[in-house]
Design a protein around this motif. Structure first.
Motif, PDB file in Angstrom:
ATOM      1  N   SER A 293       0.831  -1.201   0.000  1.00 56.38           N
ATOM      2  CA  SER A 293       0.000   0.000   0.000  1.00 56.38           C
ATOM      3  C   SER A 293       0.866   1.252   0.000  1.00 56.38           C
ATOM      4  O   SER A 293       0.616   2.202  -0.759  1.00 56.38           O
ATOM      5  CB  SER A 293      -0.914  -0.004   1.225  1.00 56.38           C
ATOM      6  N   ILE A 294       1.900   1.240   0.852  1.00 52.35           N
ATOM      7  CA  ILE A 294       2.809   2.396   0.901  1.00 52.35           C
ATOM      8  C   ILE A 294       3.511   2.568  -0.438  1.00 52.35           C
ATOM      9  O   ILE A 294       3.629   3.691  -0.966  1.00 52.35           O
ATOM     10  CB  ILE A 294       3.836   2.222   2.037  1.00 52.35           C
ATOM     11  N   LYS A 296       2.473   1.518  -3.365  1.00 51.19           N
ATOM     12  CA  LYS A 296       1.504   1.956  -4.358  1.00 51.19           C
ATOM     13  C   LYS A 296       1.219   3.450  -4.218  1.00 51.19           C
ATOM     14  O   LYS A 296       1.214   4.194  -5.206  1.00 51.19           O
ATOM     15  CB  LYS A 296       0.207   1.156  -4.210  1.00 51.19           C
ATOM     16  N   GLU A 297       0.992   3.880  -2.958  1.00 53.79           N
ATOM     17  CA  GLU A 297       0.732   5.298  -2.729  1.00 53.79           C
ATOM     18  C   GLU A 297       1.934   6.138  -3.135  1.00 53.79           C
ATOM     19  O   GLU A 297       1.786   7.200  -3.760  1.00 53.79           O
ATOM     20  CB  GLU A 297       0.388   5.540  -1.261  1.00 53.79           C
ATOM     21  N   GLU A 300       2.133   6.127  -6.881  1.00 56.81           N
ATOM     22  CA  GLU A 300       1.103   7.007  -7.430  1.00 56.81           C
ATOM     23  C   GLU A 300       1.462   8.462  -7.192  1.00 56.81           C
ATOM     24  O   GLU A 300       1.312   9.310  -8.084  1.00 56.81           O
ATOM     25  CB  GLU A 300      -0.255   6.683  -6.803  1.00 56.81           C
ATOM     26  N   ASP A 301       1.936   8.755  -5.975  1.00 54.10           N
ATOM     27  CA  ASP A 301       2.331  10.120  -5.644  1.00 54.10           C
ATOM     28  C   ASP A 301       3.494  10.564  -6.523  1.00 54.10           C
ATOM     29  O   ASP A 301       3.515  11.678  -7.047  1.00 54.10           O
ATOM     30  CB  ASP A 301       2.726  10.199  -4.167  1.00 54.10           C
ATOM     31  N   GLN A 568      -5.901  11.349  -5.621  1.00 57.74           N
ATOM     32  CA  GLN A 568      -5.583  11.904  -4.311  1.00 57.74           C
ATOM     33  C   GLN A 568      -4.130  12.333  -4.294  1.00 57.74           C
ATOM     34  O   GLN A 568      -3.238  11.600  -4.699  1.00 57.74           O
ATOM     35  CB  GLN A 568      -5.824  10.873  -3.216  1.00 57.74           C
ATOM     36  N   ARG A 569      -3.906  13.528  -3.822  1.00 58.88           N
ATOM     37  CA  ARG A 569      -2.555  14.055  -3.825  1.00 58.88           C
ATOM     38  C   ARG A 569      -2.031  14.138  -2.399  1.00 58.88           C
ATOM     39  O   ARG A 569      -2.777  14.343  -1.457  1.00 58.88           O
ATOM     40  CB  ARG A 569      -2.508  15.440  -4.470  1.00 58.88           C
ATOM     41  N   SER A 571       0.041  11.721  -0.408  1.00 64.19           N
ATOM     42  CA  SER A 571      -0.257  10.568   0.435  1.00 64.19           C
ATOM     43  C   SER A 571       0.458  10.685   1.762  1.00 64.19           C
ATOM     44  O   SER A 571       1.472  11.377   1.901  1.00 64.19           O
ATOM     45  CB  SER A 571       0.180   9.283  -0.287  1.00 64.19           C
ATOM     46  N   GLU A 572      -0.100   9.977   2.774  1.00 65.81           N
ATOM     47  CA  GLU A 572       0.519   9.987   4.094  1.00 65.81           C
ATOM     48  C   GLU A 572       1.859   9.283   4.076  1.00 65.81           C
ATOM     49  O   GLU A 572       2.699   9.502   4.949  1.00 65.81           O
ATOM     50  CB  GLU A 572      -0.414   9.318   5.104  1.00 65.81           C
TER      51      GLU A 572
END
Length: 729
Positions: A293-294, A296-297, A300-301, A568-569, A571-572
């Motif tokens: 998930s991290i 991927k985020e 994506e980011d 979504q821009r 990410s955490e």
């Protein structure tokens, strides 16, 4: 060159800060370019750091994911292996339990069978014991009865019957013997077919033979005894088998129980191991899921930021290119055209004081306007102004009269008279006096040049004239008046023709000068129009370059934002900031300020071109009219001069005819008298020295200039300016 009103206002506004509008735009474009390039460099540096973070994060998370995947595979393999082992253990355990149950069932069945066999044995042995006992009792009874049937039956019949039944049941007593024994027991006699000693008797009726019955009973007893012994032996063997089977089953059950216990312990251990590895698998999968998930985020980011950076870099590169294009146009083209159209350099060199340089020649239009103002002053001035002109004219006339008297100058007195009597002097006395003054000063200067040889000339002429007069006096008296009149007329005609020639020459010179000024002005105006037109087009091209980019940048940024709005821009998972987010539309506000000023410059160029064109058209129209009027005036002068030439020719011809008529002597006398008359004042009467004549001429020149200054109320004449400045100091 004529500057438009809008251009002049823009010129004044720029002059206050000692910088032209184009220079201001160039500075703004340079600043905008520097800001854009600085922002681009900063953004690139931040993006490079962000890209490194993306790469590091991707490598780190991919490594972690691979390790987790490897660990997951390892755990799954272990779990699968252990599960297989557990299944085998459970199968073995199930088999052991089944085996134990079977062994226990077999043990129970064995015990039951042995117990059943024991019961059969006990029953059979008991029956045999009873049968043997019955037989032995019967035999004893028969032996002791001595043939007494009643005693035998009383003591033996019931017991023997059971023994015989048992023997029959066991197959020890054959049917014939059984029937004989039964008959014997029932009737007390034996059947003839009873055997004796194993031999069969003849089937004949014979009496009771107790010995045969006893023997049968003895045989049966032996058989029963053998059977019982065999039964006992068989039971012992059976019991031994039962005991051994029970023991074997028991041992087998115990061994199976141990196996079950071992398998149970081992399976529980495997279960615990599987449970532990399942827990590890769950944690590993949770970690793997989180890392994925991290990743991927982060990907994506990073992908979004990379796309943002690509869009921003592309638009910023386009922005810099557009700014550079506009800057090149403003520097290479507009700046020079602006200087040509508005002449900023001369304005700025005087610290924003707008003055007319002495070296700047007036335009034809300006010069003609000044000239026309002199020619039409009487018609265009007010009554008060006209009265002031008349007052100054009278003052000038009085001054010239006084000066003529004090200097004994006929010229000054004649000029005062002509100012009052000549119509052209009434319309513009200053121009008239100025023209006459220039001519008189020129004549006086010519006289001064010739003054050095005046005395010798006078002596020679006087001697010749006197001799000629004495010789020709009588001959010339009759024609003196006629010749004088013709000579005066001829002189006047010559002077008039000379003046007309000078006037025509001056008029042609003025016209030529006007044409030259007009050509120069027209050339400059056309250049100004062309430069202003080119300037407007150049600025418009620069504006178009900027507007095209910023409009396209706005549209592309809007499309880009719409296309990526669902994403979504920020990410955490991102711990590194790229320093930007979303699209780049360019420095719209800053560019708007530049474009606004450029539009002002463009519009100023356009207005300058239009206004200069209008001024050029007006000047061309006025020049055409002036040129036509000047040609008409020159042609009129030429016609008048032609008539005077003809009149002069006639007068000259008359003089020639008269001189021919009076012969050469009369002609010479007339010439001598005329020459003597002209020289009399200067050479004979009141004769002045060279210094006196020079002082008189200089005084006349000074008084003439003073008369001009009296009429020049605005101090436009150079001599009057100098006199005014000297008086002020």
């Amino acid at each position: 060159m004529m500057t438009s009103k809008a251009g002049f206002i823009l010129l004044l506004a720029s002059a206050v800060t000692a910088i032209t509008p184009t220079e201001k735009v160039i500075d703004m474009l340079k600043n905008l370019q520097n800001e854009t390039e600085t922002a681009q460099a900063t953004e690139k540096k931040n993006f490079d750091n962000f890209t490194k973070w993306c790469d590091d994060t991707s490598d780190k998370k991919n490594t972690a994911i691979k390790n987790s995947e490897d660990r997951e595979k390892e755990l799954l393999s272990n779990i699968e292996s252990k599960t297989s082992n557990l299944n085998q253990l459970l199968a073995d355990l199930s088999e052991a339990n089944a085996k134990k149950e079977q062994l226990e069932a077999e043990k129970t069945a064995n015990l039951q069978q042995c117990s059943k066999d024991k019961d059969i044995y006990d029953a059979t042995k008991g029956d045999l014991d009873a049968a043997i006992g019955g037989l032995q009792a019967a035999i004893k009874t028969l032996r002791e009865a001595g043939g007494e049937k009643s005693l035998f039956f009383l003591q033996l019949a019931s017991g023997l019957q059971q023994s015989l039944d048992l023997g029959e049941a066991m197959g020890l007593l054959q049917e014939p013997k059984h029937q004989a024994m039964m008959a014997f027991l029932q009737e007390g006699k034996a059947e003839p077919w009873l055997e004796k000693g194993g031999e069969e008797y003849n089937k004949t009726d014979y009496g009771f033979q107790s010995g045969g019955i006893v023997q049968t009973l003895l045989d049966l007893d032996t058989q029963f005894t053998n059977e019982r012994d065999s039964l006992v032996n068989e039971w012992k063997a059976t019991q031994a088998v039962c005991d051994k089977t029970d023991k074997d089953k028991k041992e087998a059950i115990e061994e199976t129980s141990k196996t079950i216990s071992s398998k149970t312990t081992e399976s529980n251990s495997v279960k615990d191991a599987i449970a532990g590895e399942r827990g590890d698998l769950q944690k590993t999968r949770a970690t793997l899921k989180e890392d994925r998930s991290i990743l991927k985020e982060a990907q994506e980011d990073c992908a979004r930021s990379t796309a943002d950076y690509g869009q921003r870099s592309k638009n910023r590169a386009g922005e810099i290119k557009a700014i550079q294009a506009a800057l090149k146009v403003m520097k290479d083209t507009v700046q020079e055209l602006e200087t040509n159209v508005y002449n900023y350099s001369s304005l700025l060199s005087t610290n924003a004081e707008v003055t007319v340089q002495e070296s700047d020649a007036p335009s034809f239009f300006q010069e003609e306007s000044l000239r026309e103002s002199h020619f039409h002053v009487a018609s265009e001035m007010s009554e008060a102004e006209a009265e002031a002109v008349r007052t100054r004219t009278n003052q000038a006339v009085s001054f010239l009269v006084r000066a003529g008297g004090s200097l004994k100058s006929l010229r000054l007195s004649q000029l005062a008279f002509r100012i009052q009597s000549d119509p052209s002097a009434a319309s513009d006395p200053l121009a008239f006096v100025k023209q006459m003054t220039e001519k008189m000063i020129n004549d006086l200067q010519k006289e001064a040049t010739a003054a050095t040889t005046q005395k010798g000339w006078c002596d020679t002429q006087m001697m010749k004239s006197t001799k000629e007069r004495d010789r020709r006096f009588r001959e010339s008296l009759s024609l003196d008046k006629k010749l004088k009149a013709l000579d005066v007329k001829r002189s006047e005609l010559i002077e008039t023709i000379a003046l007309q020639k000078d006037d025509i020459k001056d008029m042609e010179k003025d016209l030529s000068t006007a044409i030259s000024l007009r050509v120069n002005e027209s050339t400059e105006n056309i250049k100004t129009i062309n430069d202003a037109t080119l300037g407007g087009k150049a600025v418009d091209a620069a504006i178009t370059a900027l507007n095209d980019f910023y409009k396209k940048a706005q549209r592309s940024a809007d499309r880009y934002d719409d296309a990526t709005s669902f994403l979504q821009r920020g990410s955490e998972a991102a711990t590194e900031d790229p320093g930007f987010e979303g699209s780049y539309k360019g420095k719209q506000n800053e560019a708007l300020s530049v474009v606004t000023l450029m539009e002002v410059i463009r519009d100023s160029f356009i207005r300058s071109a239009k206004e200069t064109q209008a001024e050029e058209d007006e000047a061309s129209e006025k020049f055409t009219e002036l040129k036509q009027n000047s040609k008409v005036d020159i042609e009129s002068k030429r016609k008048s001069m032609t008539l005077n030439d003809e009149d002069l020719a006639v007068t000259t011809n008359d003089l020639s005819s008269g001189k021919e008529a009076l012969q050469n002597t009369v002609k010479l006398l007339d010439s001598a008298l005329a020459a003597l008359e002209d020289l009399k004042d200067e050479c004979v009467n009141n004769q002045m020295t060279y210094e006196e004549r020079k002082a008189k001429r200089e005084g006349e020149i000074a008084q003439l200039k003073q008369a001009v200054c009296i009429l020049d109320s605005n101090n436009v004449e150079p001599d009057c300016k100098k006199a005014s400045t000297a008086a002020a100091s």
